[in-house]
Design an enzyme around this catalytic site. Sequence first.
Site, PDB file in Angstrom:
ATOM      1  N   ASN A  83       0.802  -1.218   0.000  1.00 45.92           N
ATOM      2  CA  ASN A  83       0.000   0.000   0.000  1.00 45.92           C
ATOM      3  C   ASN A  83       0.841   1.277   0.000  1.00 45.92           C
ATOM      4  OD1 ASN A  83      -2.487   1.732   0.816  1.00 45.92           O
ATOM      5  ND2 ASN A  83      -1.007   2.080   2.460  1.00 45.92           N
ATOM      6  N   GLN A 145       1.135  13.970 -13.388  1.00 43.37           N
ATOM      7  CA  GLN A 145       1.543  12.761 -12.653  1.00 43.37           C
ATOM      8  C   GLN A 145       2.171  11.704 -13.574  1.00 43.37           C
ATOM      9  OE1 GLN A 145      -1.942  11.421 -10.275  1.00 43.37           O
ATOM     10  NE2 GLN A 145      -0.665  11.997  -8.539  1.00 43.37           N
ATOM     11  N   TYR A 148       3.822   9.239 -11.110  1.00 45.39           N
ATOM     12  CA  TYR A 148       2.849   8.460 -10.309  1.00 45.39           C
ATOM     13  C   TYR A 148       2.032   7.529 -11.213  1.00 45.39           C
ATOM     14  CZ  TYR A 148      -0.826   7.772  -6.744  1.00 45.39           C
ATOM     15  OH  TYR A 148      -1.730   7.246  -5.839  1.00 45.39           O
ATOM     16  N   GLY A 179     -10.046   5.218  -6.604  1.00 45.38           N
ATOM     17  CA  GLY A 179     -10.140   6.574  -7.134  1.00 45.38           C
ATOM     18  C   GLY A 179      -9.713   7.556  -6.058  1.00 45.38           C
TER      19      GLY A 179
HETATM   20  N1  CAA Z   1      -5.808  19.241 -17.761  1.00 45.02           N
HETATM   21  C1  CAA Z   1      -5.386  20.151 -18.669  1.00 45.02           C
HETATM   22  N2  CAA Z   1      -4.685  21.244 -18.377  1.00 45.02           N
HETATM   23  C2  CAA Z   1      -4.411  21.469 -17.086  1.00 45.02           C
HETATM   24  C3  CAA Z   1      -4.815  20.576 -16.080  1.00 45.02           C
HETATM   25  C4  CAA Z   1      -5.547  19.439 -16.451  1.00 45.02           C
HETATM   26  N3  CAA Z   1      -5.994  18.541 -15.557  1.00 45.02           N
HETATM   27  N4  CAA Z   1      -4.365  21.031 -14.895  1.00 45.02           N
HETATM   28  C5  CAA Z   1      -3.706  22.176 -15.157  1.00 45.02           C
HETATM   29  N5  CAA Z   1      -3.738  22.444 -16.471  1.00 45.02           N
HETATM   30  C6  CAA Z   1      -3.138  23.561 -17.172  1.00 45.02           C
HETATM   31  C7  CAA Z   1      -3.406  24.863 -16.440  1.00 45.02           C
HETATM   32  O1  CAA Z   1      -4.649  25.373 -16.833  1.00 45.02           O
HETATM   33  C8  CAA Z   1      -2.235  25.711 -16.862  1.00 45.02           C
HETATM   34  O2  CAA Z   1      -2.451  26.192 -18.151  1.00 45.02           O
HETATM   35  P1  CAA Z   1      -1.925  27.653 -18.549  1.00 45.02           P
HETATM   36  O3  CAA Z   1      -0.437  27.616 -18.348  1.00 45.02           O
HETATM   37  O4  CAA Z   1      -2.345  27.788 -19.985  1.00 45.02           O
HETATM   38  O5  CAA Z   1      -2.642  28.585 -17.627  1.00 45.02           O
HETATM   39  C9  CAA Z   1      -1.099  24.696 -16.985  1.00 45.02           C
HETATM   40  O6  CAA Z   1      -1.723  23.414 -17.140  1.00 45.02           O
HETATM   41  C10 CAA Z   1      -0.228  24.651 -15.713  1.00 45.02           C
HETATM   42  O7  CAA Z   1      -1.088  24.443 -14.602  1.00 45.02           O
HETATM   43  P2  CAA Z   1      -0.719  24.919 -13.171  1.00 45.02           P
HETATM   44  O8  CAA Z   1      -0.526  26.398 -13.129  1.00 45.02           O
HETATM   45  O9  CAA Z   1      -1.690  24.316 -12.187  1.00 45.02           O
HETATM   46  O10 CAA Z   1       0.732  24.275 -13.030  1.00 45.02           O
HETATM   47  P3  CAA Z   1       1.514  23.931 -11.745  1.00 45.02           P
HETATM   48  O11 CAA Z   1       2.873  23.566 -12.206  1.00 45.02           O
HETATM   49  O12 CAA Z   1       1.350  24.958 -10.695  1.00 45.02           O
HETATM   50  O13 CAA Z   1       0.775  22.624 -11.177  1.00 45.02           O
HETATM   51  C11 CAA Z   1       0.077  20.392 -11.110  1.00 45.02           C
HETATM   52  C12 CAA Z   1       0.618  21.514 -11.975  1.00 45.02           C
HETATM   53  C13 CAA Z   1       0.980  20.143  -9.911  1.00 45.02           C
HETATM   54  C14 CAA Z   1       0.081  19.152 -11.919  1.00 45.02           C
HETATM   55  C15 CAA Z   1      -1.327  20.732 -10.613  1.00 45.02           C
HETATM   56  O14 CAA Z   1      -2.152  20.998 -11.748  1.00 45.02           O
HETATM   57  C16 CAA Z   1      -1.952  19.611  -9.829  1.00 45.02           C
HETATM   58  O15 CAA Z   1      -1.704  19.458  -8.638  1.00 45.02           O
HETATM   59  N6  CAA Z   1      -2.794  18.796 -10.475  1.00 45.02           N
HETATM   60  C17 CAA Z   1      -3.465  17.669  -9.805  1.00 45.02           C
HETATM   61  C18 CAA Z   1      -2.654  16.439  -9.903  1.00 45.02           C
HETATM   62  C19 CAA Z   1      -3.418  15.340  -9.232  1.00 45.02           C
HETATM   63  O16 CAA Z   1      -4.557  15.026  -9.547  1.00 45.02           O
HETATM   64  N7  CAA Z   1      -2.798  14.688  -8.248  1.00 45.02           N
HETATM   65  C20 CAA Z   1      -3.462  13.642  -7.553  1.00 45.02           C
HETATM   66  C21 CAA Z   1      -2.872  13.544  -6.163  1.00 45.02           C
HETATM   67  S1  CAA Z   1      -3.791  12.406  -5.139  1.00 45.02           S
HETATM   68  C22 CAA Z   1      -3.383  10.922  -5.756  1.00 45.02           C
HETATM   69  O17 CAA Z   1      -2.553  10.759  -6.615  1.00 45.02           O
HETATM   70  C23 CAA Z   1      -4.097   9.752  -5.127  1.00 45.02           C
HETATM   71  C24 CAA Z   1      -4.692   8.915  -6.171  1.00 45.02           C
HETATM   72  O18 CAA Z   1      -4.198   7.842  -6.445  1.00 45.02           O
HETATM   73  C25 CAA Z   1      -5.932   9.356  -6.856  1.00 45.02           C
END
Ligand code: CAA
Length: 241
Positions: A83, A145, A148, A179
Amino acid sequence: MAGRVALVTGGVRGIGAAVAVMLKARGYKVAANYHGADDPAVAFTTRTGISHYKWDVSDFDACQKGVAQITAAIGPIEVLVNNAGITKDGVMHKMTKEQWDDVIRVNLSSVFYMSRSVIEGMRTRGFGRIVSISSINGQSGQFGQTNYSASKAGIIGFTKALAQESAIKGITVNVVAPGYTSTEMVRAMDPAIVEKITSKIPVGRLGQPEEIARAVCFLASDNGGYITGSTLSINGGQYLA
Ligand code: CAA
């Protein structure tokens, strides 16, 4: 199945803790591994009576020593729940080699290190259950990710191969792919992003750790004996693999 020895990695918090507690309630002798702050581990043991064992699952020697320690303390491990996992999110064009290596080592190499440390005993005894926690993001991919998602997809391929090698020895090897679940890992995310993701979950809410634990317990039980190499998605309908 009562009295069997189960080890849960990353077992003092989040999904791992829910699995450990549920296995104990079902009569297993449970050990919980962890590798972070000691206080939550001590509090977990006080609360549940489940012993904690500290080592880094991304270190093969440490895994072997940890398994030997638990075997000496409570008996040979019959159920392994892989896990332990981390995130180091970032878009790939900004991701460092360290972000990549850390996530692959902790989430994927650990699954080999731990399974390798218990598999010979399971083969000799003719019984074993290995359940590894993947993720919806290993099935669907997730923006930010690459590390990941690759690690969690890798667990699925590993499982399919090991299941074939182990079936004849009475060992089942399966994956549970949660999820977005209400744990510290998800709570650490930007709430606006979590809100956006939750709005796309057909069931309309995050999962609960116990909803994942129930599936792990089923796969670990004798009732799961004909299920091997499979991936059980538990994601409120967010991604239909
Ligand atoms: N799809 C398409 N475009 C996206 C997007 C998405 N999902 N997310 C962000 N973008 C775009 C933004 O709109 C931005 O575009 P512009 O530059 O044109 O404005 C660009 O991508 C950069 O986005 P950020 O400013 O948010 O960039 P950042 O570097 O600050 O952060 C990131 C990027 C860290 C990936 C952030 O978007 C994030 O945290 N995303 C979520 C990731 C996620 O789901 N993690 C899951 C963690 S929990 C887990 O993993 C447990 C599990 O098993 C489910």
